[in-house]
Design a protein around this motif. Structure first.
Motif, mmCIF file in Angstrom:
data_model
loop_
_atom_site.group_PDB
_atom_site.id
_atom_site.type_symbol
_atom_site.label_atom_id
_atom_site.label_comp_id
_atom_site.label_asym_id
_atom_site.label_seq_id
_atom_site.Cartn_x
_atom_site.Cartn_y
_atom_site.Cartn_z
ATOM 1 N N GLN A 71 0.762 -1.095 -0.106
ATOM 2 C CA GLN A 71 -0.032 0.006 0.158
ATOM 3 C C GLN A 71 0.887 1.213 -0.039
ATOM 4 O O GLN A 71 1.862 1.316 0.546
ATOM 5 C CB GLN A 71 -0.939 0.050 1.155
ATOM 6 N N GLU A 72 0.497 2.429 -0.881
ATOM 7 C CA GLU A 72 1.167 3.527 -0.942
ATOM 8 C C GLU A 72 0.928 4.462 0.381
ATOM 9 O O GLU A 72 0.038 4.180 1.222
ATOM 10 C CB GLU A 72 0.669 4.351 -1.932
ATOM 11 N N ARG A 73 2.070 5.183 0.773
ATOM 12 C CA ARG A 73 2.102 6.006 1.942
ATOM 13 C C ARG A 73 1.175 7.198 1.162
ATOM 14 O O ARG A 73 1.284 7.758 0.484
ATOM 15 C CB ARG A 73 3.494 6.479 2.236
ATOM 16 N N LEU A 74 0.283 7.571 2.380
ATOM 17 C CA LEU A 74 -0.576 8.703 2.226
ATOM 18 C C LEU A 74 0.194 10.125 2.723
ATOM 19 O O LEU A 74 0.630 9.988 3.747
ATOM 20 C CB LEU A 74 -1.741 8.727 3.282
ATOM 21 N N ILE A 75 0.368 11.147 1.751
ATOM 22 C CA ILE A 75 1.044 12.326 2.067
ATOM 23 C C ILE A 75 -0.046 13.434 1.734
ATOM 24 O O ILE A 75 -0.419 13.340 0.466
ATOM 25 C CB ILE A 75 2.147 12.211 1.143
ATOM 26 N N LEU A 100 -4.929 21.557 9.849
ATOM 27 C CA LEU A 100 -6.046 20.901 9.837
ATOM 28 C C LEU A 100 -5.743 19.465 9.439
ATOM 29 O O LEU A 100 -6.517 18.456 9.928
ATOM 30 C CB LEU A 100 -7.245 21.610 9.068
ATOM 31 N N LEU A 101 -4.918 19.328 8.566
ATOM 32 C CA LEU A 101 -4.470 18.061 8.197
ATOM 33 C C LEU A 101 -2.986 17.957 7.862
ATOM 34 O O LEU A 101 -2.275 18.778 7.201
ATOM 35 C CB LEU A 101 -5.331 17.522 6.993
ATOM 36 N N ASN A 102 -2.211 16.846 8.405
ATOM 37 C CA ASN A 102 -0.669 16.828 8.096
ATOM 38 C C ASN A 102 -0.396 15.327 7.995
ATOM 39 O O ASN A 102 0.302 14.731 8.758
ATOM 40 C CB ASN A 102 -0.016 17.585 9.085
ATOM 41 N N LYS A 103 -0.974 14.640 7.083
ATOM 42 C CA LYS A 103 -0.709 13.061 7.026
ATOM 43 C C LYS A 103 0.725 13.031 6.305
ATOM 44 O O LYS A 103 1.130 13.488 5.186
ATOM 45 C CB LYS A 103 -1.424 12.313 6.021
ATOM 46 N N GLY A 120 7.464 11.786 -6.817
ATOM 47 C CA GLY A 120 5.927 11.544 -7.121
ATOM 48 C C GLY A 120 5.391 12.839 -7.890
ATOM 49 O O GLY A 120 6.151 13.835 -7.869
ATOM 50 N N VAL A 121 4.375 12.828 -8.105
ATOM 51 C CA VAL A 121 3.537 13.673 -8.713
ATOM 52 C C VAL A 121 2.631 14.416 -7.651
ATOM 53 O O VAL A 121 1.998 13.761 -6.994
ATOM 54 C CB VAL A 121 2.803 13.659 -9.990
ATOM 55 N N TYR A 122 2.697 15.602 -7.430
ATOM 56 C CA TYR A 122 2.012 16.418 -6.264
ATOM 57 C C TYR A 122 1.152 17.495 -6.949
ATOM 58 O O TYR A 122 1.498 17.988 -7.760
ATOM 59 C CB TYR A 122 2.920 16.990 -5.386
ATOM 60 N N SER A 123 -0.095 17.736 -5.873
ATOM 61 C CA SER A 123 -1.104 18.544 -6.354
ATOM 62 C C SER A 123 -1.080 19.630 -5.147
ATOM 63 O O SER A 123 -1.077 19.243 -3.927
ATOM 64 C CB SER A 123 -2.187 17.922 -6.700
ATOM 65 N N THR A 194 -7.731 32.250 4.397
ATOM 66 C CA THR A 194 -6.448 31.879 3.382
ATOM 67 C C THR A 194 -5.743 30.890 3.847
ATOM 68 O O THR A 194 -5.535 30.451 5.065
ATOM 69 C CB THR A 194 -5.581 33.185 3.876
ATOM 70 N N PHE A 195 -5.417 29.826 2.872
ATOM 71 C CA PHE A 195 -5.168 28.546 3.249
ATOM 72 C C PHE A 195 -4.229 28.171 1.970
ATOM 73 O O PHE A 195 -4.186 28.417 1.002
ATOM 74 C CB PHE A 195 -6.178 27.605 3.553
ATOM 75 N N PHE A 196 -3.553 26.962 2.311
ATOM 76 C CA PHE A 196 -2.509 26.114 1.714
ATOM 77 C C PHE A 196 -2.715 24.595 1.920
ATOM 78 O O PHE A 196 -2.832 24.335 2.768
ATOM 79 C CB PHE A 196 -1.099 26.666 1.919
ATOM 80 N N SER A 197 -2.762 23.961 0.751
ATOM 81 C CA SER A 197 -2.979 22.467 0.994
ATOM 82 C C SER A 197 -2.315 21.637 -0.349
ATOM 83 O O SER A 197 -2.045 22.290 -1.422
ATOM 84 C CB SER A 197 -4.246 22.033 0.710
ATOM 85 N N GLY A 198 -2.141 20.613 -0.036
ATOM 86 C CA GLY A 198 -1.269 19.583 -1.056
ATOM 87 C C GLY A 198 -1.334 18.012 -0.848
ATOM 88 O O GLY A 198 -1.530 17.795 0.629
ATOM 89 N N GLN A 199 -1.179 17.233 -2.003
ATOM 90 C CA GLN A 199 -1.175 15.946 -1.630
ATOM 91 C C GLN A 199 -0.424 15.384 -2.942
ATOM 92 O O GLN A 199 -0.093 15.602 -3.792
ATOM 93 C CB GLN A 199 -2.358 15.459 -1.786
#
Length: 204
Positions: A71-75, A100-103, A120-123, A194-199
């Motif tokens: 299984q892939e690691r969740l980031i 709020l989230l930091n996997k 990897g490819v990140y969004s 104002t926020f910042f997110s990624g995965q």
């Protein structure tokens, strides 16, 4: 004499009945053992087949670090500004301190920087809210190099927001953050406006 004959007949019937039940019990046990052995053989073959598939995948270079079936690691992370920020100089890194989230723990709220834990490819997505007559330019950078930019320049509405999105291939250790650009950033609203997110996107 008739009583003795009847008794003999009952005895014979009891004997044959017992023999039948014994034979049935032996047959049932034999069938169970046969099925168990077949199931065991089937399981063993299945395990051998899986090992073979994994070996082929690895030889072909598919997911060589993790194997074919691991299984892939969740980031993933999502963080916002807690408080209003005003008059930020050019190239000020925004520290989104309401996490709020930091996997995967790849985002550091003390610096505002996301560090890729693996290739990897990140969004990435970001949104900011500003007020009337304020100018704000925000850019997303990878290791200090701009990759995308959003802005609000002397807008007339009482409040207005702007958003950006970046898809980018990163190597392990690459760093990503949001910073001000072009002009002094007049006003950035806090309280999750104002926020910042990624995965990291999944590999197929």
């Amino acid at each position: 004499m008739k009583l003795n004959n009847a008794h003999c007949a009952i005895t014979v019937m009891h004997f044959f009945g017992t023999m039948c039940w014994t034979a049935l019990l032996v047959f049932t046990v034999a069938v169970s053992l046969t099925l168990s052995q077949a199931e065991s053989d089937s399981s063993s073959r299945f395990v051998k087949d899986i090992d073979g598939y994994m070996s082929v995948c690895q030889r072909l270079g598919w997911e060589p670090k993790k194997g074919c079936f691991q299984q892939e690691r969740l980031i993933a992370f999502h963080a916002a500004l807690k408080h209003i920020l005003r008059n930020l100089p050019v190239k000020t890194t925004l520290k989104f301190d309401d996490v709020l989230l930091n996997k995967g723990n790849a985002y550091d709220p003390t610096t505002g920087v996301f560090t890729a834990p693996e290739d990897g490819v990140y969004s990435f997505e970001w949104t900011f809210l500003s007020i009337q007559k304020s100018s704000v330019y925000l850019e997303i950078v990878v290791d200090g190099v701009r990759k995308a930019i959003t802005c609000i320049n002397q807008q007339g509405s009482l409040y207005i927001s702007s958003s950006g999105h970046l898809l980018y291939e990163l190597k392990e250790g690459n760093k990503v953050w949001i910073r001000t650009s072009h002009v002094t950033a007049g006003y950035l609203h806090g309280n999750k406006y104002t926020f910042f997110s990624g995965q990291k996107l999944k590999s197929f």
